[in-house]
Design a protein around this motif. Structure first.
Motif, mmCIF file in Angstrom:
data_model
loop_
_atom_site.group_PDB
_atom_site.id
_atom_site.type_symbol
_atom_site.label_atom_id
_atom_site.label_comp_id
_atom_site.label_asym_id
_atom_site.label_seq_id
_atom_site.Cartn_x
_atom_site.Cartn_y
_atom_site.Cartn_z
ATOM 1 N N VAL A 146 4.122 0.549 -0.808
ATOM 2 C CA VAL A 146 4.394 -0.890 -0.823
ATOM 3 C C VAL A 146 3.239 -1.641 -0.173
ATOM 4 N N GLY A 147 2.821 -1.165 1.012
ATOM 5 C CA GLY A 147 1.693 -1.799 1.694
ATOM 6 C C GLY A 147 0.424 -1.743 0.870
ATOM 7 N N SER A 148 0.221 -0.623 0.166
ATOM 8 C CA SER A 148 -0.972 -0.477 -0.656
ATOM 9 C C SER A 148 -0.974 -1.477 -1.811
ATOM 10 N N LEU A 149 0.172 -1.665 -2.466
ATOM 11 C CA LEU A 149 0.244 -2.631 -3.566
ATOM 12 C C LEU A 149 -0.043 -4.049 -3.075
ATOM 13 N N LEU A 150 0.423 -4.369 -1.881
ATOM 14 C CA LEU A 150 0.103 -5.680 -1.309
ATOM 15 C C LEU A 150 -1.395 -5.769 -1.006
ATOM 16 N N PRO A 156 -2.754 -11.303 2.332
ATOM 17 C CA PRO A 156 -3.162 -11.232 3.745
ATOM 18 C C PRO A 156 -2.286 -10.277 4.539
ATOM 19 N N VAL A 157 -2.884 -9.597 5.502
ATOM 20 C CA VAL A 157 -2.154 -8.621 6.298
ATOM 21 C C VAL A 157 -1.183 -9.311 7.252
ATOM 22 N N GLN A 158 -1.603 -10.430 7.809
ATOM 23 C CA GLN A 158 -0.706 -11.159 8.705
ATOM 24 C C GLN A 158 0.487 -11.708 7.930
ATOM 25 N N TYR A 193 2.836 0.329 8.485
ATOM 26 C CA TYR A 193 1.889 0.152 7.384
ATOM 27 C C TYR A 193 1.655 -1.331 7.061
ATOM 28 N N THR A 194 1.239 -2.066 8.056
ATOM 29 C CA THR A 194 0.851 -3.489 7.980
ATOM 30 C C THR A 194 2.035 -4.436 7.882
ATOM 31 N N MET A 195 3.277 -3.937 7.822
ATOM 32 C CA MET A 195 4.423 -4.818 7.606
ATOM 33 C C MET A 195 5.383 -4.794 8.793
ATOM 34 N N ASP A 196 5.773 -5.981 9.267
ATOM 35 C CA ASP A 196 6.860 -6.072 10.234
ATOM 36 C C ASP A 196 8.139 -5.668 9.506
ATOM 37 N N THR A 197 8.845 -4.683 10.026
ATOM 38 C CA THR A 197 9.925 -4.043 9.288
ATOM 39 C C THR A 197 11.286 -4.353 9.894
ATOM 40 N N TYR A 198 12.226 -4.683 9.016
ATOM 41 C CA TYR A 198 13.567 -5.091 9.424
ATOM 42 C C TYR A 198 14.600 -4.359 8.574
ATOM 43 N N MET A 199 15.850 -4.421 9.025
ATOM 44 C CA MET A 199 16.976 -3.939 8.235
ATOM 45 C C MET A 199 17.904 -5.111 7.981
ATOM 46 N N SER A 200 18.427 -5.199 6.755
ATOM 47 C CA SER A 200 19.422 -6.221 6.443
ATOM 48 C C SER A 200 20.551 -5.621 5.629
ATOM 49 N N PHE A 298 7.107 -8.075 1.310
ATOM 50 C CA PHE A 298 6.590 -9.355 0.850
ATOM 51 C C PHE A 298 5.766 -10.025 1.943
ATOM 52 N N HIS A 299 5.002 -11.021 1.523
ATOM 53 C CA HIS A 299 4.310 -11.894 2.461
ATOM 54 C C HIS A 299 5.147 -13.135 2.667
ATOM 55 N N ARG A 300 5.023 -13.728 3.812
ATOM 56 C CA ARG A 300 5.813 -14.920 4.138
ATOM 57 C C ARG A 300 5.721 -15.989 3.053
#
Length: 361
Positions: A146-150, A156-158, A193-200, A298-300
């Motif tokens: 997922v991070g690689s596709l982004l 942007p990484v941020q 892998y560059t992403m802030d990770t959450y559970m929903s 996703f990105h913000r």
């Protein structure tokens, strides 16, 4: 006598605070808010974040215009919880009234908002990654992909986020690599892998997945009348495929689950029940079929949540709109003379849209 401290003003501000504390997705996506009153169905223009190109300087600058632009968003999502109350509830202090009435009402609304944002992101995603089987040696490779596709999309990484369905959270959290990530804190698992990770718990999934009771339909089109609790299916793949009670699909960013089993005949189902009234009249609308638990990276700026406050009802002084930090909650006290009951209503109006599908996987 009723506690006069519990005015619409006080309750609305308490409700707003509770809502803010329970939202997950709303805090992860692009937000657009203006303090203008709108009505259900109005279309507003949401601001799209600007993009620039870093150019070589060859002796003179080449100025770039702000390309913020705007995206039309229909304010068609009105989430409401109306509760019958008595003098007993109104005699409570704010803390007890909040625990008994406000908190469960706003939790339901927060879950609905988060589910709508997730559904819009999943439906609008530009790329898809298929999760590894639980027996796979290194399931965390899925997250890396997922991070690689982004990365390859130039995102942007941020401000990258990954929101995991509970099923995926369990799978990845038990992986040796994932277990070395920072400990679970509320909904947040840490940066992976560059992403802030959450559970929903609001990430879409078919209810029968854990019991291996999911229908065989891989795709279909949906038709139905706005407000109806049944739909017709066409172009069902395969021609005699099944849908099971609890199977999930998304249309226009709305999540639906079937409320009954059905079997297609020649690729069609004449009528099958769904779990909530249809949001609009549809004619052969392509559905996004959710055949397994679904997570989204996703990105913000890939998805926007657009909120506006609603008008206060004319002739009703027992109402108030509380707004802060891009959210607005309306509280209305009312009396139903036909059934002789008092009610308190909590509602929020918003729209959700995809800003850039290339920023969503």
């Amino acid at each position: 006598m009723p506690n006069t401290i519990l005015t619409p003003n006080v309750i609305a501000n308490e409700a707003l605070m509770v809502l803010k504390n329970n939202l997950v997705m709303a805090n992860l996506v692009h937000r657009d808010y203006e303090n203008e009153f709108v009505k259900v169905g109005d279309t507003v223009t949401a601001r799209r974040p600007s993009k620039f190109v870093a150019k070589n300087f060859t002796g003179a600058v080449d100025p770039q215009d702000l390309n913020e632009g705007g995206v039309p968003v229909k304010m068609d999502r009105l989430r409401d919880v109306t509760v019958q109350i008595t003098s007993k509830e109104m005699s409570l202090d704010l803390r007890d009234f909040s625990a008994q009435v406000i908190e469960p009402a706003m939790l339901a609304i927060a879950n609905a908002v988060d589910a709508d944002v997730l559904a819009t992101a999943v439906e609008g995603a530009g790329r898809t990654v298929t999760a590894s089987d639980e027996s796979a040696a290194k399931p965390i490779k899925d997250i890396a992909k997922v991070g690689s596709l982004l990365d390859f999309a130039g995102v942007p990484v941020q401000n990258r986020r990954l929101v995991l369905n509970p099923s995926h959270k369990v799978l990845y959290a038990t992986d040796d690599n994932m277990s070395k990530v920072s400990a679970l804190r509320e909904a947040e698992l840490g940066k992976v892998y560059t992403m802030d990770t959450y559970m929903s718990q609001n990430a879409p999934y078919p209810f029968g997945y854990l019991d291996n009771a999911v229908g065989t339909a891989k795709s279909f089109k949906v038709s139905g009348t706005a407000g109806a609790s049944t739909v017709a299916l066409s172009s069902v793949t395969a021609a005699s495929a099944t849908v099971k009670k609890g199977d999930c699909f998304i249309v226009d960013g709305y999540v639906y689950h079937f409320a009954a089993d059905a079997t297609a005949a020649s690729g069609a189902v004449a009528e099958v029940a769904i779990d909530q009234p249809l949001h609009a009249t549809l004619s052969g609308k392509d559905a996004t079929v959710i055949s397994a638990p679904t997570s989204v990276g996703f990105h913000r700026n890939g998805v926007a949540l657009v909120t506006r406050p609603m008008d206060l009802p004319m002739g009703n002084k027992n109402a108030y709109v509380a707004s802060a930090d891009g959210l607005g909650v309306r509280v209305v006290f009312d009396y139903d003379s036909t059934h002789k009951i008092d009610t308190v209503s909590f509602d929020i109006l918003y729209g959700v849209t995809t800003l850039d599908k290339n920023m969503i996987v």
